[in-house]
Design an enzyme around this catalytic site. Structure first.
Site, PDB file in Angstrom:
ATOM      1  CB  CYS A 140      -0.913   0.023   1.228  1.00 54.71           C
ATOM      2  SG  CYS A 140      -1.561  -1.578   1.721  1.00 54.71           S
ATOM      3  N   GLY A 145       3.854   7.420  -0.732  1.00 52.77           N
ATOM      4  CA  GLY A 145       5.204   7.086  -1.149  1.00 52.77           C
ATOM      5  C   GLY A 145       6.316   7.331  -0.156  1.00 52.77           C
ATOM      6  CB  CYS A 187       0.063   6.353  11.370  1.00 56.19           C
ATOM      7  SG  CYS A 187      -1.302   6.735  10.264  1.00 56.19           S
TER       8      CYS A 187
END
Length: 458
Positions: free
Chosen positions: A261, A265, A390
């Site tokens: 995923c 980037g 996260c």
């Protein structure tokens, strides 16, 4: 702020406005604090405004409310002198909202200025009752987020029943503190010394990191050329850990790495550089064509270098849930940086806490499990999957990994701490006794990153 209310992201929208208006240096820093603080803290400012205006927030025009939040943050959250905060905000109201609104804004802000922050907290924070409801107002977080973070601190072993209240308050305060600008020097493309020469300081947390105390990171040549980037030190540590853990590979063949995923980037950029250093090939996969374009831009320097070295860095668009079936057992290292609620990055994304809802967890949980299962299928025997989010929410971290380990006897958890090293090469202390780790803003100065390393048994 109007753009953010309409769905834009402050960390993407504001830099564009600053560039368009040629706002730099201290003015840019002031503007950023003003916007981020007003968006982040309106869970506290809105009750204050309602009392000062003597009317419910819902009856105030949204554009006028944004203006009042900007004024309230100057009065209660910044060191702006009262007369300047009131005068400038009233002037803004006159220009943006009209003369009638300016009078209303003037009256409300003058009432707010009559009390200190501590006096307003005593006025608007609910007395007695649920401590989570009190913290929700005082620390400007939705109540469900407060409760979820409390459970996460306990579940990850970062607090005990005796210490959790103090730890929770420290965590919420960290969410409300402006995050430092962390930079990554992508190995083989840039160096930490190059970033230091451009005005940054070496990171104590990440061996490939630096910290910028002020200024525009886009002004640094290495960042502008995508050889370095803005990236949280916690994210850097995750990529470094995946690159460091031993894997089994057929003699004479290069390792194959996969970022399942990859958009937009950041981690893929570091993984690509690390792959080239270690003589490996990388596939960066992203489901969204727009985000694939962002990954392609980010990886352009690594792709160019790969061509020189005879290695392969490939960027492609595809559904990560299908990769395991399409390419079973192909990769030695796989990163699943799963879509999540982002509750670990609230200090960087001021609007995020107000957009997420508890109902989001069900859809995200299903997606996270499907992506992790696909990653395991795509991993060769002896290879390793890194599952990261996260977010510290237990439903997005431990529960996802534990569910997979219960269903599969061909996967085992690898203790992460051995591969989590600071800039001096020393182990980073992470509370808890599980094989996976959870980083915390208030303990590590990073985003709240979770990492589990899972080995496919030979």
């Amino acid at each position: 702020m109007r753009a953010v209310a309409d769905g834009a992201y402050a960390n993407l929208e504001l830099p564009k406005v600053l560039r368009d208006r040629r706002i730099h240096g201290r003015d840019a820093a002031f503007t950023t604090e003003l916007v981020y603080g007003a968006v982040r803290m309106h869970g506290f400012y809105d009750p204050v405004i309602a009392v000062a205006a003597d009317r419910p927030i819902s009856s105030i025009d949204p554009r006028v409310l944004d203006t009042l939040r900007l004024g309230a943050h100057q009065l209660l959250g910044m060191r702006v002198p009262t007369h300047a905060a009131v005068a400038e905000t009233v002037g803004l109201a006159r220009k943006v909202n009209g003369a009638g609104a300016a009078g209303f804004v003037n009256a409300v802000l003058r009432r707010i200025s009559e009390r200190s922050r501590e006096e307003w907290l005593a006025e608007v924070v609910p007395s007695g009752g649920d401590p989570a409801a009190q913290l929700a107002v005082a620390q400007s977080h939705p109540e469900w987020v407060v409760k979820a973070l409390r459970a996460a601190l306990l579940g990850h072993g970062a607090a005990t029943a005796e210490t959790v209240d103090g730890s929770l308050e420290s965590l919420l305060e960290s969410d409300n503190a402006p995050a430092k600008v962390a930079l990554v020097a992508r190995p083989g493309l840039a160096t930490v010394d190059e970033l230091v020469a451009a005005g940054a300081e070496p990171s104590a947390t990440s061996p490939v990191g630096a910290v910028l105390s002020g200024g525009d990171p886009g002004g640094i040549p290495a960042v502008r050329e995508r050889r370095a980037a803005v990236q949280d030190e916690g994210s850097q540590l995750l990529a470094l850990a995946l690159a460091a853990v031993p894997v089994e590979v057929t003699a004479g063949e290069p390792e194959k790495w996969l970022d399942l995923c990859a958009g937009p980037g950041g981690k893929a950029g570091l993984l690509a550089a690390l792959a080239l250093e270690q003589g490996a090939d990388l596939v960066a996969n992203e489901v969204s064509p727009h985000r694939t374009d962002l990954v392609r831009q980010t990886l352009a320097p690594a792709v160019a270098k790969a061509g020189q070295l005879g290695r392969s860095i490939q960027v492609r668009t595809g559904d990560g849930r299908e990769v395991g079936a399409d390419e079973p057992g192909r990769y030695q290292r796989v990163l699943v940086d799963a879509p999540c609620t982002g509750l670990g990055a609230l200090r960087r994304r001021p609007e995020a806490r107000w957009r997420r809802q508890p109902g989001d967890l069900a859809g995200l949980g299903a997606l996270q499990r499907d992506l992790l299962a696909s990653a395991v299928e795509a991993t060769a025997p002896g290879g390793v999957v890194a599952y990261s989010t996260c977010s510290p929410h237990l439903a997005e971290t431990q529960f996802v990994v534990s569910d997979l380990l219960k269903k599969r006897d061909d996967v085992e958890a690898v203790p992460v701490r051995e591969y989590l090293r600071d800039a001096q090469g020393e182990p980073i202390e992470v509370p808890g006794d599980q094989p996976w780790v959870q980083l915390w803003p208030h303990l590590h100065g990073t985003d709240g990153m979770f990492l589990a390393l899972l080995r496919k048994k030979p």
